[in-house]
Design a protein around this motif. Structure first.
Motif, PDB file in Angstrom:
ATOM      1  N   GLN A   1       4.526   5.139   3.444  1.00  0.00           N
ATOM      2  CA  GLN A   1       4.043   6.520   3.392  1.00  0.00           C
ATOM      3  C   GLN A   1       5.010   7.385   2.587  1.00  0.00           C
ATOM      4  O   GLN A   1       6.209   7.395   2.838  1.00  0.00           O
ATOM      5  CB  GLN A   1       3.895   7.077   4.812  1.00  0.00           C
TER       6      GLN A   1
ATOM      7  N   GLU B   1      -5.447   5.560  -6.695  1.00  0.00           N
ATOM      8  CA  GLU B   1      -6.704   5.979  -6.065  1.00  0.00           C
ATOM      9  C   GLU B   1      -7.612   4.767  -5.853  1.00  0.00           C
ATOM     10  O   GLU B   1      -8.812   4.791  -6.166  1.00  0.00           O
ATOM     11  CB  GLU B   1      -7.392   7.048  -6.904  1.00  0.00           C
TER      12      GLU B   1
ATOM     13  N   ALA C   1      -2.639   2.473  -4.244  1.00  0.00           N
ATOM     14  CA  ALA C   1      -2.117   3.782  -3.842  1.00  0.00           C
ATOM     15  C   ALA C   1      -3.237   4.793  -3.709  1.00  0.00           C
ATOM     16  O   ALA C   1      -4.294   4.675  -4.344  1.00  0.00           O
ATOM     17  CB  ALA C   1      -1.087   4.270  -4.860  1.00  0.00           C
TER      18      ALA C   1
ATOM     19  N   LYS D   1       4.858   7.970  -6.189  1.00  0.00           N
ATOM     20  CA  LYS D   1       4.352   6.613  -5.942  1.00  0.00           C
ATOM     21  C   LYS D   1       4.414   5.742  -7.190  1.00  0.00           C
ATOM     22  O   LYS D   1       4.845   4.584  -7.131  1.00  0.00           O
ATOM     23  CB  LYS D   1       2.915   6.687  -5.407  1.00  0.00           C
TER      24      LYS D   1
ATOM     25  N   VAL E   1       0.865  -1.181   0.000  1.00  0.00           N
ATOM     26  CA  VAL E   1       0.000   0.000   0.000  1.00  0.00           C
ATOM     27  C   VAL E   1       0.897   1.224   0.000  1.00  0.00           C
ATOM     28  O   VAL E   1       1.755   1.372   0.880  1.00  0.00           O
ATOM     29  CB  VAL E   1      -0.922   0.033   1.239  1.00  0.00           C
TER      30      VAL E   1
ATOM     31  N   TYR F   1      -4.546   8.650  -1.175  1.00  0.00           N
ATOM     32  CA  TYR F   1      -4.393   9.496   0.001  1.00  0.00           C
ATOM     33  C   TYR F   1      -4.339   8.639   1.267  1.00  0.00           C
ATOM     34  O   TYR F   1      -4.995   7.596   1.352  1.00  0.00           O
ATOM     35  CB  TYR F   1      -5.553  10.485   0.108  1.00  0.00           C
ATOM     36  N   SER F   2      -3.611   9.097   2.266  1.00  0.00           N
ATOM     37  CA  SER F   2      -3.352   8.304   3.474  1.00  0.00           C
ATOM     38  C   SER F   2      -4.632   7.903   4.202  1.00  0.00           C
ATOM     39  O   SER F   2      -4.868   6.720   4.470  1.00  0.00           O
ATOM     40  CB  SER F   2      -2.429   9.081   4.421  1.00  0.00           C
ATOM     41  N   LYS F   3      -5.483   8.877   4.554  1.00  0.00           N
ATOM     42  CA  LYS F   3      -6.681   8.577   5.325  1.00  0.00           C
ATOM     43  C   LYS F   3      -7.657   7.710   4.533  1.00  0.00           C
ATOM     44  O   LYS F   3      -8.248   6.763   5.073  1.00  0.00           O
ATOM     45  CB  LYS F   3      -7.362   9.875   5.762  1.00  0.00           C
TER      46      LYS F   3
ATOM     47  N   MET G   1      -6.992   5.628   2.104  1.00  0.00           N
ATOM     48  CA  MET G   1      -6.479   4.273   1.935  1.00  0.00           C
ATOM     49  C   MET G   1      -6.585   3.472   3.232  1.00  0.00           C
ATOM     50  O   MET G   1      -6.842   2.257   3.204  1.00  0.00           O
ATOM     51  CB  MET G   1      -5.030   4.314   1.456  1.00  0.00           C
TER      52      MET G   1
ATOM     53  N   THR H   1       0.847   5.274   0.305  1.00  0.00           N
ATOM     54  CA  THR H   1      -0.020   6.370   0.710  1.00  0.00           C
ATOM     55  C   THR H   1       0.717   7.699   0.630  1.00  0.00           C
ATOM     56  O   THR H   1       1.932   7.763   0.831  1.00  0.00           O
ATOM     57  CB  THR H   1      -0.537   6.158   2.148  1.00  0.00           C
TER      58      THR H   1
ATOM     59  N   THR I   1       2.542  -1.000   4.462  1.00  0.00           N
ATOM     60  CA  THR I   1       2.182   0.326   3.958  1.00  0.00           C
ATOM     61  C   THR I   1       3.410   1.222   3.952  1.00  0.00           C
ATOM     62  O   THR I   1       4.148   1.269   4.936  1.00  0.00           O
ATOM     63  CB  THR I   1       1.087   0.969   4.835  1.00  0.00           C
TER      64      THR I   1
ATOM     65  N   TYR J   1      -8.940   3.551  -3.323  1.00  0.00           N
ATOM     66  CA  TYR J   1     -10.056   3.732  -2.398  1.00  0.00           C
ATOM     67  C   TYR J   1     -11.363   4.039  -3.107  1.00  0.00           C
ATOM     68  O   TYR J   1     -12.452   3.853  -2.544  1.00  0.00           O
ATOM     69  CB  TYR J   1      -9.744   4.836  -1.386  1.00  0.00           C
TER      70      TYR J   1
END
Length: 301
Positions: A142, A80, A117, A22, A13, A119-121, A123, A15, A140, A82
C-alpha cells in the motif's frame, strides 16, 4: 546441501492514489531483482489497458502476447490493472488479456515478474474476482498519500533542481497551503503530481510578478520565491495594485489579490471581474477555502 528450492513468487500488487510513487518504485524493484539474479535484464515495461486490449475480436491475444514478450527477463508493470476486468460488460476483451497474462505467469515463472497497480478498493476487487489472479498475486504493498510535510519536501526538491530559493515566509505559507490540500484530499488526490503542478503555478506567478517590476530583476530576485508567489500569498505580501484589462475601474486592495485568492473570496471559478482566470491562468483552480478558514475568514484576509 543439494536440496531443491522452489523459487518464491515475485509478482506484486501496488495500491494507492495517483502520484504516490508506484511507477518509480517498480523501476527500482526491477533493478533490485536484476542485481539479485531473479531476472536477467531488469528492464521495466509500463503498460495500461489500451496496450493490451484490442478493439476487435482476435486482436487482444496478439497484443498481449507481444507486450509479454517485450517484458521477458524484466518486469511488466500494468497501471490501473483493474480496468482489465469490466464487470458491467461480460463480453469485454479485457478477460482475454487476463487469461494470456496468467498463462505467461505460469509458463515463464523464471523470466517474468508482473506488478499490477491501481486504487486500493478497485485492485482488491480485481484480485479477489479471479482465483487465478489471487493465487499468483500474494503480496500487496500500500502506497499512502503524502502528508503536508512530505509534499513540502518534494516542493523544495523541485526548487533545488531548478535553482529556486524559498523565503522563510513563502515556506511557511506553502506548508500551511499543503496541509490544507492534504486535509481536503479525496480519492483523486494527485500527491506528487499536485506538488509538481503547484510548483509550475508558483514559478509562473513569480515570473508575472517580476515582469511587472519597473526595473530589471537581479539574479537573486530571479531565483527567489516570495510569499506573494504562493497562491493566496499576495494577501500577505506587497504586490502592486492591478486593474482589470481594458477597464477604468480604480485599483483597490481586492485587485491586489491573484485569481486564486479571488476564487476563495467569491467561492467560484471566476474572478471579481467576472472573467475566469485573470490576471493569471493557472492550470488548476486550487481549493483554498479550508486553508483560509483556518487562517481567518476569506473576506477578512
Amino acid at each position: 546441501k543439494g536440496l531443491k528450492v522452489k523459487a518464491a513468487s515475485q509478482h506484486l500488487v501496488f495500491t494507492g492514489n495517483p502520484g504516490t510513487g508506484k511507477t518509480t518504485v517498480a523501476r527500482i524493484m526491477a533493478e533490485i531483482l536484476k542485481d539479485h539474479g531473479v531476472i536477467a535484464k531488469g528492464h521495466l515495461v509500463e503498460v495500461t489497458r489500451s496496450d493490451l486490449v484490442g478493439r476487435y475480436i482476435g486482436e487482444t491475444g496478439p497484443k498481449t502476447k507481444a507486450v509479454i514478450a517485450s517484458a521477458l527477463d524484466g518486469v511488466l508493470f500494468i497501471d490501473e490493472a483493474y480496468t482489465l476486468a469490466v464487470e458491467s460488460s461480460p463480453k469485454d476483451f479485457g478477460g482475454e488479456a487476463i487469461a494470456e497474462l496468467l498463462t505467461a505467469m505460469e509458463n515463464c515463472q523464471d523470466r517474468l515478474v508482473v506488478i499490477v497497480a491501481g486504487y486500493s478498493k478497485e485492485m482488491a476487487r480485481f484480485i479477489e474476482a479471479n482465483p487465478g489472479l489471487a493465487s499468483r498475486f500474494k503480496t500487496t504493498i500500500q502506497f499512502d498519500d503524502y502528508d503536508g510535510d512530505e509534499m513540502l519536501e518534494i516542493f523544495e526538491k523541485l526548487c533545488g533542481e531548478n535553482d529556486y530559493r524559498l523565503t522563510n515566509d513563502a515556506r511557511c505559507l506553502l506548508k500551511l497551503y499543503l496541509n490544507g490540500l492534504y486535509d481536503a484530499r479525496d480519492k483523486n488526490f494527485g500527491n506528487a503530481r499536485e506538488v509538481r503542478n503547484l510548483f509550475e503555478d508558483v514559478a509562473g506567478n513569480q515570473a508575472v510578478r517580476l515582469a511587472q517590476k519597473s526595473w530589471r530583476p537581479s539574479r537573486k530576485e530571479l531565483l527567489r520565491i516570495e510569499v506573494e508567489d504562493v497562491p493566496g500569498g499576495s494577501a500577505f505580501g506587497a504586490s502592486p495594485p492591478i486593474s482589470p484589462p481594458g477597464s477604468s475601474q480604480p485599483a483597490s486592495p481586492y485587485l491586489m489579490e491573484p485569481t486564486l485568492m479571488n476564487q476563495v473570496r467569491l467561492g467560484g471559478n471566476e474572478t471579481i471581474f467576472g472573467m475566469p482566470d485573470w490576471p493569471l491562468k493557472p492550470a488548476r483552480p486550487y481549493e483554498l477555502r479550508e486553508l483560509f478558514r483556518k487562517f481567518g475568514k476569506a473576506g477578512d484576509a
